[in-house]
Design a protein around this motif. Structure first.
Motif, PDB file in Angstrom:
ATOM      1  N   SER A 134      50.027 -37.429  36.981  1.00  0.00           N
ATOM      2  CA  SER A 134      49.101 -36.785  36.442  1.00  0.00           C
ATOM      3  C   SER A 134      48.581 -35.417  36.961  1.00  0.00           C
ATOM      4  CB  SER A 134      47.543 -38.053  36.559  1.00  0.00           C
ATOM      5  OG  SER A 134      48.012 -39.274  36.018  1.00  0.00           O
ATOM      6  N   PRO A 135      48.068 -34.578  36.231  1.00  0.00           N
ATOM      7  CA  PRO A 135      47.781 -33.443  36.703  1.00  0.00           C
ATOM      8  C   PRO A 135      46.777 -33.404  37.807  1.00  0.00           C
ATOM      9  CG  PRO A 135      47.399 -33.292  34.334  1.00  0.00           C
ATOM     10  CD  PRO A 135      47.729 -34.695  34.568  1.00  0.00           C
ATOM     11  N   GLY A 136      47.058 -32.714  38.918  1.00  0.00           N
ATOM     12  CA  GLY A 136      46.357 -32.854  40.196  1.00  0.00           C
ATOM     13  C   GLY A 136      46.911 -32.106  41.184  1.00  0.00           C
ATOM     14  N   ASP A 137      46.430 -32.211  42.413  1.00  0.00           N
ATOM     15  CA  ASP A 137      46.920 -31.639  43.669  1.00  0.00           C
ATOM     16  C   ASP A 137      47.782 -32.667  44.359  1.00  0.00           C
ATOM     17  OD1 ASP A 137      45.864 -29.236  43.209  1.00  0.00           O
ATOM     18  OD2 ASP A 137      43.990 -29.835  44.122  1.00  0.00           O
ATOM     19  N   TYR A 138      48.866 -32.493  44.820  1.00  0.00           N
ATOM     20  CA  TYR A 138      49.744 -33.410  45.550  1.00  0.00           C
ATOM     21  C   TYR A 138      50.304 -32.675  46.775  1.00  0.00           C
ATOM     22  CZ  TYR A 138      49.814 -36.052  41.253  1.00  0.00           C
ATOM     23  OH  TYR A 138      49.661 -36.793  40.146  1.00  0.00           O
ATOM     24  N   VAL A 139      50.860 -33.459  47.727  1.00  0.00           N
ATOM     25  CA  VAL A 139      51.384 -33.149  48.834  1.00  0.00           C
ATOM     26  C   VAL A 139      52.994 -33.557  48.500  1.00  0.00           C
ATOM     27  CG1 VAL A 139      52.347 -33.546  51.279  1.00  0.00           C
ATOM     28  CG2 VAL A 139      49.932 -33.291  50.625  1.00  0.00           C
ATOM     29  N   ARG A 140      53.867 -32.414  48.361  1.00  0.00           N
ATOM     30  CA  ARG A 140      55.531 -32.794  48.032  1.00  0.00           C
ATOM     31  C   ARG A 140      56.277 -33.080  49.360  1.00  0.00           C
ATOM     32  NH1 ARG A 140      58.189 -28.369  44.475  1.00  0.00           N
ATOM     33  NH2 ARG A 140      57.560 -27.005  46.246  1.00  0.00           N
ATOM     34  N   VAL A 141      56.951 -34.124  49.458  1.00  0.00           N
ATOM     35  CA  VAL A 141      57.720 -34.487  50.666  1.00  0.00           C
ATOM     36  C   VAL A 141      59.186 -34.387  50.109  1.00  0.00           C
ATOM     37  CG1 VAL A 141      58.401 -35.978  52.477  1.00  0.00           C
ATOM     38  CG2 VAL A 141      56.171 -35.841  51.610  1.00  0.00           C
ATOM     39  N   THR A 142      60.090 -33.580  50.673  1.00  0.00           N
ATOM     40  CA  THR A 142      61.481 -33.204  50.357  1.00  0.00           C
ATOM     41  C   THR A 142      62.388 -34.048  51.362  1.00  0.00           C
ATOM     42  OG1 THR A 142      60.835 -31.400  49.112  1.00  0.00           O
ATOM     43  CG2 THR A 142      63.264 -31.857  49.607  1.00  0.00           C
ATOM     44  N   VAL A 143      63.354 -34.879  51.070  1.00  0.00           N
ATOM     45  CA  VAL A 143      64.307 -35.312  51.841  1.00  0.00           C
ATOM     46  C   VAL A 143      65.586 -34.942  51.189  1.00  0.00           C
ATOM     47  CG1 VAL A 143      65.471 -37.391  52.977  1.00  0.00           C
ATOM     48  CG2 VAL A 143      62.814 -37.240  52.369  1.00  0.00           C
ATOM     49  N   ALA A 144      66.297 -33.982  51.624  1.00  0.00           N
ATOM     50  CA  ALA A 144      67.620 -33.328  51.215  1.00  0.00           C
ATOM     51  C   ALA A 144      68.727 -33.354  52.046  1.00  0.00           C
ATOM     52  CB  ALA A 144      67.321 -31.727  50.796  1.00  0.00           C
ATOM     53  N   ASP A 145      69.548 -33.759  51.601  1.00  0.00           N
ATOM     54  CA  ASP A 145      71.148 -33.811  52.364  1.00  0.00           C
ATOM     55  C   ASP A 145      72.237 -33.241  51.966  1.00  0.00           C
ATOM     56  OD1 ASP A 145      72.861 -35.599  50.571  1.00  0.00           O
ATOM     57  OD2 ASP A 145      71.302 -37.108  51.011  1.00  0.00           O
ATOM     58  N   THR A 146      73.361 -32.867  52.502  1.00  0.00           N
ATOM     59  CA  THR A 146      74.597 -32.330  52.017  1.00  0.00           C
ATOM     60  C   THR A 146      75.554 -33.029  52.072  1.00  0.00           C
ATOM     61  OG1 THR A 146      74.962 -31.584  54.308  1.00  0.00           O
ATOM     62  CG2 THR A 146      73.782 -30.167  53.058  1.00  0.00           C
TER      63      THR A 146
ATOM     64  N   VAL B 286      67.565 -34.971  42.292  1.00  0.00           N
ATOM     65  CA  VAL B 286      68.305 -34.066  41.869  1.00  0.00           C
ATOM     66  C   VAL B 286      69.583 -34.264  42.735  1.00  0.00           C
ATOM     67  CG1 VAL B 286      68.890 -31.766  41.202  1.00  0.00           C
ATOM     68  CG2 VAL B 286      66.542 -32.484  41.091  1.00  0.00           C
ATOM     69  N   SER B 287      70.688 -34.524  42.065  1.00  0.00           N
ATOM     70  CA  SER B 287      71.870 -34.428  42.661  1.00  0.00           C
ATOM     71  C   SER B 287      73.103 -33.902  41.996  1.00  0.00           C
ATOM     72  CB  SER B 287      72.075 -36.173  43.041  1.00  0.00           C
ATOM     73  OG  SER B 287      73.272 -36.491  43.962  1.00  0.00           O
ATOM     74  N   ARG B 288      74.169 -33.408  42.853  1.00  0.00           N
ATOM     75  CA  ARG B 288      75.727 -33.091  42.321  1.00  0.00           C
ATOM     76  C   ARG B 288      76.468 -33.223  43.087  1.00  0.00           C
ATOM     77  NH1 ARG B 288      74.214 -26.626  40.504  1.00  0.00           N
ATOM     78  NH2 ARG B 288      72.731 -27.163  38.902  1.00  0.00           N
ATOM     79  N   GLU B 289      77.361 -34.010  42.481  1.00  0.00           N
ATOM     80  CA  GLU B 289      78.508 -34.593  43.395  1.00  0.00           C
ATOM     81  C   GLU B 289      79.131 -33.484  44.105  1.00  0.00           C
ATOM     82  OE1 GLU B 289      81.014 -37.912  41.876  1.00  0.00           O
ATOM     83  OE2 GLU B 289      80.535 -37.043  39.724  1.00  0.00           O
ATOM     84  N   GLY B 290      79.479 -33.938  45.502  1.00  0.00           N
ATOM     85  CA  GLY B 290      80.069 -32.919  46.562  1.00  0.00           C
ATOM     86  C   GLY B 290      79.013 -31.876  46.937  1.00  0.00           C
ATOM     87  N   GLU B 291      77.764 -31.775  46.570  1.00  0.00           N
ATOM     88  CA  GLU B 291      76.835 -31.048  46.880  1.00  0.00           C
ATOM     89  C   GLU B 291      75.736 -31.562  47.689  1.00  0.00           C
ATOM     90  OE1 GLU B 291      75.840 -28.084  43.974  1.00  0.00           O
ATOM     91  OE2 GLU B 291      77.915 -27.689  43.176  1.00  0.00           O
ATOM     92  N   GLY B 292      75.382 -32.665  47.531  1.00  0.00           N
ATOM     93  CA  GLY B 292      74.368 -33.383  48.195  1.00  0.00           C
ATOM     94  C   GLY B 292      73.409 -33.958  47.042  1.00  0.00           C
ATOM     95  N   THR B 293      72.072 -34.433  47.788  1.00  0.00           N
ATOM     96  CA  THR B 293      70.981 -35.023  47.195  1.00  0.00           C
ATOM     97  C   THR B 293      69.743 -34.678  47.538  1.00  0.00           C
ATOM     98  OG1 THR B 293      72.469 -36.954  46.479  1.00  0.00           O
ATOM     99  CG2 THR B 293      70.155 -37.359  46.117  1.00  0.00           C
ATOM    100  N   THR B 294      68.830 -34.437  46.528  1.00  0.00           N
ATOM    101  CA  THR B 294      67.398 -33.979  47.108  1.00  0.00           C
ATOM    102  C   THR B 294      66.482 -34.869  46.391  1.00  0.00           C
ATOM    103  OG1 THR B 294      67.820 -31.841  47.305  1.00  0.00           O
ATOM    104  CG2 THR B 294      65.602 -32.283  47.080  1.00  0.00           C
ATOM    105  N   PHE B 295      65.607 -35.732  47.491  1.00  0.00           N
ATOM    106  CA  PHE B 295      64.574 -36.498  46.606  1.00  0.00           C
ATOM    107  C   PHE B 295      63.294 -35.752  46.949  1.00  0.00           C
ATOM    108  CE2 PHE B 295      67.590 -39.510  47.402  1.00  0.00           C
ATOM    109  CZ  PHE B 295      67.650 -40.522  46.353  1.00  0.00           C
TER     110      PHE B 295
END
Length: 843
Positions: free
Chosen positions: A624-636, A683-692
């Motif tokens: 829903s539209p509004g203000d959020y805190v975005r937490v990113t967990v990314a790996d290689t 978002v994820s690409r094989e061989g490049e890692g994943t980002t949640f």
């Protein structure tokens, strides 16, 4: 000379007589012409009056046809409306022709034409508004104003013509008197008689034409009303033959009007009912009753099928001929709809879940058997009453949910929430409340459907799955925790032995022991919370703190080949939630990233504030539209294959080898985030890692309570007697020393049985009891209950390192305060003093 004179006088007399005759003839001729003109004027005047009245009649018919359409929605009412509109226009044109030489009347006719045009526009507007279900009040008020103007204009026209007729009639009578005087001298009587006959004949002809025309109009109107009626209308002679039948009746009976006329009405009556029907109709025709109701009747269509009907049988007459009129309505469709509704109600009543239907005024129109079983309120006590009125009887909380969700229901068409309530057996259950709008064919809402499911078992299963997943994570974290605990225990053991051997640096060593113990306590608390031993309430939490704590654990847990990088923006907003569950989210994602980087890599934990707006939303728009805190967990790491990317959040779906995981991690993670009102994008690409990316709603700001300064003087006792119950000897000895040194009289017991016996043997009641909740034999809860059986008003402080009061129903708690282990001497003394002061009677 006499002859001459006689001849002369005769000639003169003849000439005079001829002159008189010619004069009388001329005068009579002139009078006749004027009389005919007056007669024509009067005829025109009557024609104007007739045309004016027809305009009013046509306007009324237009309004009547329009009202019929507005009331019923049946477009067949529009046919007489359009016919009347055409007739009104024709009559206005006729009025223009009649008043062409009358300027005053011509201006009034122009005004009448304008009003009629305005009326037609307002009537059409109302019809269009009816089609779109918009408000008709203003349009109807405009119609009434225009009709009032038409009637006023018509009154002026008719008044003018009435005065003109009176004036012309006076002039005609005066000329007739003159003609009579002249005709008395000669052939006036014949001329007068001839003129009178002509006038009478003309008047009679005009009157007859008007009567015939009005008769044709009345017949056409009657036929139109009969043919357009939705109810069946049959005129029946006393011998029960049909003399007239309208299209609706013919359609219901499966025949045509031409085929039915002249046949017996009994041909369409079931054979076994014909004798009863014939007798009943004959008896009715002989009684003095003007009408009688027909209930429970049935007819046979031409194809042999029967249909039920109800209506009225009335006596009628026309042209001296008496007959009966049956007005009826085919009930086959109504009965079919009622049967379908009854079947649907029976089906819904078989559903054990609560199903309720309300109109838009919140009046209950359907109350299922499931609702009756859930709430114990019979259908007859619920249907016809307001929802909040019925719910207030037993469920005030659900009444609040109803009011809160109404705005969202009107905006989105659906409202879903989960509430906790007690069922009829007094057991607390979790209920999923779903409310939807029911719309008509035009899309306008006309009812609300409420469905409620008991989801207690589902909620319990979800909690069990979360606990199971947390236990898997604990196994993964065990190495890091063991490492940290060893780091905590080592300085404690070393400092304690140094204090035994030497009195040097005692204070500094004691501070070391205290700091290490505090750190160990915090680690244990976090571990217990993560394992599910605690269930803290949702409150404002700092994502910054959660990420930093998680990063600290992961640095000791993950392989050294994985670099943990933290990137936190300044000014991160607080979120409303459970810090333990949010920590579990980070741990779940971090463990998945570890498995995706067997040869090492980089794990990034980041957070920032983000505003989600409707214009920049993408995907399924689950946020829903509004203000959020975005937490990113990314790996290689290795990334996620596209063919399984859509399935990673499915419960029990895993790509790991057997014994390496159950597939609950990401499903649990998504459930936790959505329970906080947020969502996850990956978002994820094989061989490049994943980002949640985890989106958590920003908490509504509230005042933060001030922390108690640590250097405040510890409160002392006033000689009160305290009973301390614990199965650990070291705990008892330490607590006794601390309380005794603070001016309290302390008695100790190592189990619940001894504590209860001490209370029974005491000559005076203790002032306070501190009891451990997890002891062998009688636990702390039973011990407190036994002590209060002896001293009912004694205050109780419960203490434990694992047990928590939120795991026990409030009404079953036997305690006034709770003190979590491990605790410091300051914490013990403060809660003892606070509890004693609170329990003092007010003097």
């Amino acid at each position: 000379m006499n002859v001459f004179n006689s001849t002369t006088w005769l000639n003169v007399a003849m000439i005079v007589a001829l002159g008189v005759v010619l004069f009388m003839g001329a005068t009579t001729y002139i009078n006749t012409i004027e009389v005919e003109r007056a007669a024509d004027f009067i005829v025109d005047a009557y024609s104007i009056r007739e045309a004016t009245r027809h305009v009013v009649i046509s306007a009324n018919e237009m309004e009547t046809g329009q009202r019929g359409f507005l009331l019923t929605g049946d477009e067949t009412f529009l046919k007489p409306y359009h016919d009347a509109e055409a007739r009104a226009d024709d009559e206005v044109e006729r009025l223009h022709d009649l008043v062409g030489d009358l300027p005053d009347q011509a201006s009034r006719v122009d005004a009448l034409e304008r009003l009629l045009t305005e009326l037609e526009a307002e009537l059409k507007l109302a019809i269009e508004l009816k089609s779109t279900e918009d408000s008709l009040d203003q349009s109807l008020r405009n119609e009434r104003q225009v009709m009032d103007g038409i009637r006023e204009n018509v009154r002026e026209i008719l008044s003018y013509e009435e005065e003109a007729i009176t004036r012309r009639e006076d002039e005609s009578r005066a000329r007739l008197v003159n003609s009579q005087r002249f005709l008395l001298l000669g052939n006036g009587v014949a001329v007068v008689l001839l003129l009178t006959s002509m006038m009478v004949a003309r008047s009679h002809r005009l009157s007859r034409d008007r009567a015939e025309k009005q008769l044709r109009i009345d017949q056409a109107e009657l036929a139109s009303v009969i043919d357009s009626a939705r109810d069946g209308i049959i005129a029946i002679n006393h011998d029960l033959t049909i003399r007239l039948i309208n299209p609706s009746a013919a359609k219901s009976m499966g025949t045509s009007s031409e085929e039915a006329q002249g046949r017996s009405f009994l041909d369409w009556v079931p054979p076994h009912q014909r004798a009863i029907v014939a007798t009943g109709m004959q008896e009715f025709s002989q009684r003095n009753d003007a009408a009688q109701a027909v209930q429970g009747g049935s007819c046979v269509r031409s194809d042999g099928t029967e249909f039920p009907y109800q209506g009225t049988l009335a006596k009628s007459s026309a042209g001296g001929d008496n007959f009966m009129t049956l007005i009826f309505r085919d009930l086959s469709e109504t009965r079919a709809r009622e049967e379908k509704i009854r079947e649907q109600r029976e089906i819904l009543n078989q559903v054990r879940d609560t199903i309720i239907v309300c109109d838009m005024q919140d009046i209950i129109t359907f109350w299922s058997a499931g609702a009756e079983a859930s709430y114990g309120i019979p259908q007859e006590d619920a249907i016809g009453r307001k929802f909040d009125e019925v719910m207030t009887i037993r469920h005030a909380e659900e009444n609040d949910i109803w009011k809160i969700g109404r705005q969202e229901l009107l905006e989105k068409g659906v409202f879903t929430t989960q509430i906790a309530e007690r069922n009829r057996q007094g057991k607390q259950v979790q209920v999923e409340h779903r409310r939807s709008l029911i719309r008509d064919e035009g899309g306008a809402p006309f009812a609300q459907l409420i469905i409620q499911f008991d989801v207690t078992d589902r909620v319990a299963e979800e909690e069990r799955l979360r606990r199971s997943q947390r236990l898997q994570s604990i196994g993964t974290l065990a190495g890091g925790i063991a490492h940290d605990l060893n780091n905590v225990l080592t300085p404690i053991m070393m400092s304690a032995r140094l204090i035994k051997r030497s009195k040097d640096n005692v204070n500094r060593l004691a501070e070391t022991i205290d700091a290490a113990a505090q750190r160990g306590s915090q680690m244990i608390q976090k571990l217990l919370a993560f394992a599910g031993g605690q269930h803290p309430e949702r409150k404002q939490v700092s994502i910054r703190d959660i990420i930093q704590e998680a990063a600290g654990i992961l640095e000791h847990t993950l392989p050294k080949s994985i670099e943990v990088h933290v990137a936190l923006n300044d000014g991160l907003s607080l979120v409303s939630g459970d810090a333990t569950e949010l920590s579990q989210v980070l741990m779940n994602l971090a463990i998945n990233s570890r498995d995706a980087m067997p040869s090492g890599g980089r794990l990034t934990l980041a957070a920032d504030n983000i505003a989600v707006r409707s214009e920049n939303m993408s995907g399924d728009k689950s946020l829903s539209p509004g203000d959020y805190v975005r937490v990113t967990v990314a790996d290689t790491g290795s990334g996620i294959p596209p063919e399984i990317l859509d399935r990673i959040f499915d419960p029990f779906f895993t790509t790991k080898e057997q014994g390496r995981g159950t597939g609950l991690g990401l499903a649990t993670t998504l459930g936790i985030v959505r329970s906080h009102g947020g969502d996850i994008q990956v978002v994820s690409r094989e061989g490049e890692g994943t980002t949640f990316q985890i989106f958590l709603p920003v908490a509504i700001a509230s005042p933060v309570p001030a922390e108690t300064p640590s250097d405040v003087e510890v409160p002392l006792g006033h000689g009160e007697s305290i009973l301390v119950v614990d199965d650990e000897s070291l705990m008892l000895e330490t607590a006794e020393i601390i309380l005794t040194n603070s001016n309290y009289h302390v008695t100790t017991a190592q189990n619940g049985t001894d504590a209860i016996e001490l209370c029974r043997a005491a000559q005076q009641p203790f002032d306070l009891v501190v009891v451990d909740m997890m002891m062998p034999g009688i636990n702390g809860q039973e011990t407190a209950k036994g002590i209060r059986a002896v001293f009912p008003k004694i205050p109780v402080i419960a203490s434990s390192g694992l047990w928590r009061p939120e795991n026990v129903p409030r009404e079953e708690l036997e305690m006034d305060q709770f003190l979590a282990k491990p605790y410091t001497d300051e914490q013990l003394l403060r809660i003892v003093r606070e509890t004693l002061d609170r329990s003092k009677p007010i003097s």
